[in-house]
Design a protein around this motif. Structure first.
Motif, PDB file in Angstrom:
ATOM      1  N   THR A 236       0.830  -1.206   0.000  1.00 13.18           N
ATOM      2  CA  THR A 236       0.000   0.000   0.000  1.00 13.18           C
ATOM      3  C   THR A 236       0.861   1.251   0.000  1.00 13.18           C
ATOM      4  O   THR A 236       0.564   2.230  -0.699  1.00 13.18           O
ATOM      5  CB  THR A 236      -0.940  -0.015   1.221  1.00 13.18           C
ATOM      6  OG1 THR A 236      -1.646  -1.258   1.259  1.00 13.18           O
ATOM      7  CG2 THR A 236      -1.939   1.128   1.157  1.00 13.18           C
TER       8      THR A 236
ATOM      9  N   CYS B  45      -4.831  -3.287  -4.254  1.00 15.80           N
ATOM     10  CA  CYS B  45      -4.004  -4.290  -3.570  1.00 15.80           C
ATOM     11  C   CYS B  45      -4.769  -5.611  -3.603  1.00 15.80           C
ATOM     12  O   CYS B  45      -5.843  -5.717  -2.998  1.00 15.80           O
ATOM     13  CB  CYS B  45      -3.739  -3.882  -2.129  1.00 15.80           C
ATOM     14  SG  CYS B  45      -2.789  -2.374  -1.928  1.00 15.80           S
TER      15      CYS B  45
ATOM     16  N   HIS C 255      -8.776  -2.595  -1.896  1.00 11.27           N
ATOM     17  CA  HIS C 255      -8.262  -3.922  -1.572  1.00 11.27           C
ATOM     18  C   HIS C 255      -9.278  -4.960  -2.019  1.00 11.27           C
ATOM     19  O   HIS C 255     -10.455  -4.885  -1.646  1.00 11.27           O
ATOM     20  CB  HIS C 255      -8.013  -4.047  -0.068  1.00 11.27           C
ATOM     21  CG  HIS C 255      -7.505  -5.388   0.367  1.00 11.27           C
ATOM     22  ND1 HIS C 255      -6.627  -6.145  -0.384  1.00 11.27           N
ATOM     23  CD2 HIS C 255      -7.746  -6.114   1.493  1.00 11.27           C
ATOM     24  CE1 HIS C 255      -6.341  -7.265   0.266  1.00 11.27           C
ATOM     25  NE2 HIS C 255      -7.020  -7.277   1.401  1.00 11.27           N
TER      26      HIS C 255
ATOM     27  N   TRP D  20      -3.163  -3.844   4.726  1.00 10.79           N
ATOM     28  CA  TRP D  20      -3.665  -2.809   3.812  1.00 10.79           C
ATOM     29  C   TRP D  20      -4.233  -1.628   4.589  1.00 10.79           C
ATOM     30  O   TRP D  20      -3.924  -0.474   4.296  1.00 10.79           O
ATOM     31  CB  TRP D  20      -4.717  -3.420   2.894  1.00 10.79           C
ATOM     32  CG  TRP D  20      -5.577  -2.433   2.154  1.00 10.79           C
ATOM     33  CD1 TRP D  20      -5.215  -1.665   1.084  1.00 10.79           C
ATOM     34  CD2 TRP D  20      -6.929  -2.096   2.452  1.00 10.79           C
ATOM     35  NE1 TRP D  20      -6.263  -0.880   0.673  1.00 10.79           N
ATOM     36  CE2 TRP D  20      -7.336  -1.123   1.500  1.00 10.79           C
ATOM     37  CE3 TRP D  20      -7.851  -2.520   3.402  1.00 10.79           C
ATOM     38  CZ2 TRP D  20      -8.616  -0.580   1.489  1.00 10.79           C
ATOM     39  CZ3 TRP D  20      -9.130  -1.987   3.395  1.00 10.79           C
ATOM     40  CH2 TRP D  20      -9.499  -1.029   2.457  1.00 10.79           C
TER      41      TRP D  20
END
Length: 364
Positions: free
Chosen positions: A175, A249, A188, A205
């Motif tokens: 991140t 992510c 995410h 995250w």
């Protein structure tokens, strides 16, 4: 190669009986350490390789370890598993041990497999993976007194042997990398929190979002199954947000590759309008277009470590709490993580607003 003829040569060289030589090579307790050392040195000089089947019969134990395939995820790629098992097999070969791969298809089948191993003792220990946050296998294996090492942790890992990657740190670093490129809306795509690694990656995250000075409560999050299809479906939902994220992510490389397809289907380019970072370091990620930026975790070295940990448990030279190791993942920079594109997603929003006005207020 081994056999009576070679035992006779060792026995004659050391002026010992063949029985004593055999018992020394098989580590019987009634043979002195000095004699064992002399016999092994002579055996090494002569290139003697013991008959492993005879040795196992003599010792009354199996020198076979088992790797339990993760039945929950049939899209774990062959490259990841082959690297992991190659590392295990190579390490075991150095000890003269064997590796067997066990393939259950459900929780019930996996637990029944453990019961069968406890009855037959044809396998001396197990490596399990894809651990749950609350993993019933830990209690069952302890109760059955089957030595085991987990590739990953659970909430019940304080007194068990494990090898794990620092998932939280990896996703905080992932991140931070995207934030450092200039992204401010970083989403995410997460795995189900029943899996401990998915929970850790989600926490990393969120930590990375906070450390970048962003609001984790407003950062987009989509949970999905650990598959190509799951990644694609989650990305479709993220693209429908107003505004959509500019960076993702992804809980795994498999999920990231699925997300990339959804981005292409929307007429966008992965790594241009939307950056992505995967996790695992799978070889397939280097061959897609654009190549997938990822966090690589050790695979073959992890297999070696898991095997060595388990042998030490089976042999009783160390205890479970002595075999706990946390390793780091490393960022592999490829083509899907880049600075944000100027004017996007504002240009997309303008197009959507125009489309909505031309269609009477309904998006097309």
């Amino acid at each position: 190669m081994g056999g009576p003829a070679r035992l006779k040569v060792i026995a004659e060289r050391l002026n010992l009986s063949q029985s004593t030589v055999s018992r020394a090579l098989n580590d019987y307790q009634d043979i002195s350490d000095r004699t064992k050392r002399l016999v092994r040195e002579a055996a090494n000089e002569l290139g003697y390789q013991p008959n492993m089947h005879a040795r196992r019969l003599a010792l009354g134990k199996s020198e076979t370890l088992g790797y339990v395939m993760p039945w929950q995820d049939r899209q774990v790629t062959e490259s990841f598993l082959s690297e992991l098992m190659a590392g295990m097999a190579k390490a075991l070969a150095g000890y003269g041990w064997d590796l067997t791969v066990l393939v259950p298809h459900s929780v019930a089948e996996e637990l029944e497999l453990f019961q069968r191993i406890a009855r037959t003792r044809h396998i001396s220990g197990l490596v399990i993976s894809r651990t749950y946050s609350d993993d019933p296998r830990f209690r069952v294996l302890r109760d059955l007194q089957i030595p085991f090492v987990s590739h990953g942790r659970s909430n019940d890992s304080d007194e068990t042997a494990w090898l794990d990657v620092d998932n939280e740190r990896a996703f905080a670093e992932m991140t931070a990398h995207l934030a450092g490129l200039g992204h401010r809306r970083i989403a995410h795509i997460a795995g189900p929190e029943v899996y401990n690694f998915a929970r850790q990656r989600r926490a990393g995250w969120r930590r990375g979002i906070s450390e970048a000075g962003l609001d984790p409560d407003s950062a987009p999050l989509e949970e999905t199954e650990l598959s190509f299809e799951g990644g694609k479906a989650a990305m479709v939902r993220l693209l429908a947000l107003d505004p959509p994220p500019t960076a993702i992510c992804c809980v795994s490389d498999v999920v990231a590759i699925g997300a990339m397809q959804a981005i292409r289907d929307a007429g966008l380019v992965p790594g241009r309008e939307i950056s992505l970072v995967g996790y695992d370091g799978l070889e397939i990620g280097a061959w897609i277009e654009p190549p997938l930026t990822t966090m690589r975790q050790p695979q073959r070295s992890a297999g070696r470590q898991l095997a060595e940990m388990l042998i030490s448990l089976v042999e009783g030279t160390t205890g479970p709490a002595d075999n706990q190791e946390l390793v780091r993942a490393s960022l592999v920079r490829r083509g899907t993580a880049n600075p944000p594109v100027s004017g996007w997603p504002e240009s997309r929003q303008a197009v959507r607003q125009t489309t909505r006005a031309n269609s009477g207020g309904v998006d097309s």
